[in-house]
Design a protein around this motif. Sequence first.
Motif, short mmCIF file in Angstrom:
data_model
loop_
_atom_site.label_atom_id
_atom_site.label_comp_id
_atom_site.label_asym_id
_atom_site.label_seq_id
_atom_site.Cartn_x
_atom_site.Cartn_y
_atom_site.Cartn_z
N LEU A 124 -14.00 17.45 -1.41
CA LEU A 124 -13.40 17.40 -2.74
C LEU A 124 -12.02 18.05 -2.74
N MET A 125 -11.91 19.23 -2.09
CA MET A 125 -10.62 19.91 -2.04
C MET A 125 -9.59 19.06 -1.29
N HIS A 126 -10.01 18.44 -0.20
CA HIS A 126 -9.08 17.60 0.58
C HIS A 126 -8.60 16.43 -0.26
N ALA A 127 -9.51 15.80 -0.99
CA ALA A 127 -9.13 14.66 -1.84
C ALA A 127 -8.16 15.09 -2.93
N MET A 128 -8.40 16.25 -3.53
CA MET A 128 -7.53 16.75 -4.59
C MET A 128 -6.13 17.07 -4.05
N MET A 129 -6.08 17.71 -2.88
CA MET A 129 -4.80 18.16 -2.34
C MET A 129 -3.96 17.00 -1.80
N THR A 130 -4.59 15.97 -1.27
CA THR A 130 -3.83 14.88 -0.65
C THR A 130 -3.57 13.72 -1.61
N LYS A 131 -4.11 13.79 -2.82
CA LYS A 131 -3.90 12.72 -3.78
C LYS A 131 -2.41 12.54 -4.07
N ASN A 132 -1.96 11.29 -4.00
CA ASN A 132 -0.54 10.94 -4.21
C ASN A 132 0.39 11.66 -3.25
N GLY A 133 -0.12 12.03 -2.08
CA GLY A 133 0.72 12.63 -1.04
C GLY A 133 1.24 14.01 -1.36
N ARG A 134 0.53 14.76 -2.22
CA ARG A 134 1.05 16.07 -2.61
C ARG A 134 1.05 17.07 -1.45
N TYR A 135 0.03 17.02 -0.60
CA TYR A 135 -0.04 17.91 0.56
C TYR A 135 -0.36 17.06 1.79
N PRO A 136 0.17 17.43 2.96
CA PRO A 136 -0.21 16.73 4.19
C PRO A 136 -1.70 16.88 4.46
N SER A 137 -2.31 15.84 4.98
CA SER A 137 -3.74 15.87 5.24
C SER A 137 -4.12 16.99 6.20
N SER A 138 -3.31 17.21 7.23
CA SER A 138 -3.64 18.24 8.21
C SER A 138 -3.58 19.64 7.59
N PHE A 139 -2.62 19.86 6.68
CA PHE A 139 -2.52 21.18 6.04
C PHE A 139 -3.72 21.42 5.13
N ALA A 140 -4.12 20.41 4.36
CA ALA A 140 -5.29 20.54 3.48
C ALA A 140 -6.54 20.84 4.29
N ALA A 141 -6.70 20.16 5.42
CA ALA A 141 -7.87 20.37 6.27
C ALA A 141 -7.85 21.76 6.89
N ALA A 142 -6.68 22.17 7.41
CA ALA A 142 -6.56 23.49 8.03
C ALA A 142 -6.84 24.60 7.02
N LEU A 143 -6.33 24.44 5.80
CA LEU A 143 -6.53 25.45 4.78
C LEU A 143 -8.01 25.57 4.40
N THR A 144 -8.69 24.44 4.29
CA THR A 144 -10.12 24.46 3.99
C THR A 144 -10.89 25.21 5.07
N ALA A 145 -10.51 25.01 6.32
CA ALA A 145 -11.20 25.69 7.44
C ALA A 145 -10.99 27.19 7.38
N VAL A 146 -9.74 27.63 7.22
CA VAL A 146 -9.46 29.07 7.29
C VAL A 146 -9.95 29.82 6.06
N THR A 147 -9.95 29.16 4.89
CA THR A 147 -10.45 29.85 3.70
C THR A 147 -11.98 29.93 3.71
N SER A 148 -12.63 29.01 4.40
CA SER A 148 -14.10 29.02 4.43
C SER A 148 -14.66 30.24 5.14
N VAL A 149 -13.87 30.85 6.03
CA VAL A 149 -14.40 32.01 6.76
C VAL A 149 -14.55 33.22 5.85
N ILE A 150 -13.95 33.19 4.67
CA ILE A 150 -14.11 34.30 3.73
C ILE A 150 -15.57 34.41 3.29
N GLY A 151 -16.28 33.25 3.24
CA GLY A 151 -17.64 33.20 2.72
C GLY A 151 -18.59 34.22 3.32
N PRO A 152 -18.70 34.33 4.64
CA PRO A 152 -19.66 35.27 5.22
C PRO A 152 -19.16 36.71 5.30
N ILE A 153 -17.95 36.98 4.82
CA ILE A 153 -17.43 38.36 4.83
C ILE A 153 -17.70 39.02 3.49
#
Length: 433
Positions: free
Chosen positions: A125-154
Amino acid sequence: MSSISPFSASLVLITVLALVGMPIGLSMMVGSILYLWMAGLDLGTVAEQFLNGMYSNYVILAVPLFVLAAEFMNIGSMTERLLSFCNLIVGRFRGGLALVNVVQSIIFAGMSGSAIADAAGTGGLMHAMMTKNGRYPSSFAAALTAVTSVIGPIIPPSIPMVIYALVSDASIGYLFLAGMLPGLLMASLQALQIFITASRRNFPVEEAVALREVPKITWQALPALMMPVILLGCIYSGITTPTEAAAIAAGYALLVSTVIYRSISPARFYEALSKSAKTTTTIGMLIAGSLVFNYVVTLENIPDKLRLVMMGWDLGPIGFLIFVNVVLLLFGCVLEGTAILLIIVPVFIPTAQALGIDLVHFGVVVVVNIMLGLVTPPYGLLLFIVAKISGAPMRAIVRDATPFILWMIVSLVIITFVPDLVLWLPRLLGYQG
């Protein structure tokens, strides 16, 4: 020529079986059986260690319950309502949707305790929101989702911290408290990198939410926002144990998704049960294999031998923590996090105790290291998940994730060498360490 020792033969067999594709839990069981056979010991000890470990540790029950809670949240509409609330808070800034990704990870951290659940649940869902109409590069949206997800178990609750408590006998409640400030520190540094990148790459500013929509969005998100409050409130008020609180979390997530949001059908309910059962089985086999192999490690007296070797190196607490960080970061590049917690970390715990290192502080350092391993190549499980979700090239995802990974390493350094940051909140609530 001297014959190979039982322990060496066991390690070789485990490594070979893992390399040819056998699950690491089963590999450890087979390797342990070989050790017992070569050492002339009772092979029935494998079953004994497995049963004693799995059925005498009440804390293990928290793992499948947190997994189930995460699945109920993911199949319901809790995710969409929480993302709308996060957008209300930070969407108006430059790079607002990227900041939403950070904020939603903080909120989800108080619910699921799993980085993989966070990435898999909100990643698409986050990737679809961020890349809609080319607002963010697909690779940046994917990378951001990965690195922010590590906050969960901390930030609590945390499945890795539950497993660390299993192998260290540290208090789960105080471990959860100790993760609060480190998790917020990591999220703050990620937000700082977003501000830097957004300015340099001229990311868009989202349309501000109309003032009249604020009460509606907040009200719709309130049942989901109450979940971490209820969960952590039950734990720290002493009403429930962490395991019982995990059961409450699963029940509450199901209640909100079915009764309040009315977004779970019988088919999706079955899907959630099926996915959580498969995930739990995978983790359970790994725990079972590690319990048996740790018995072998104990028979060989590996922890004490390692402690004596390190004492001979005269590392001291600081040198030891640096050594552990380097070893765990290297292992994190090639091993799954739960395997590191169950196989590698128990070997370090006696030395940490001998050097006077607080086990709650040490646990947070360990978990942060393991989370880093989820986003570092070549293994980087979260990188593979977001690559599958986004379809972006792995090389581009790694490139965009690198600045965030560097900030995570900065966070790790601070957490390692400023234990008061980690232990301040537990001490505030009665911890004597």
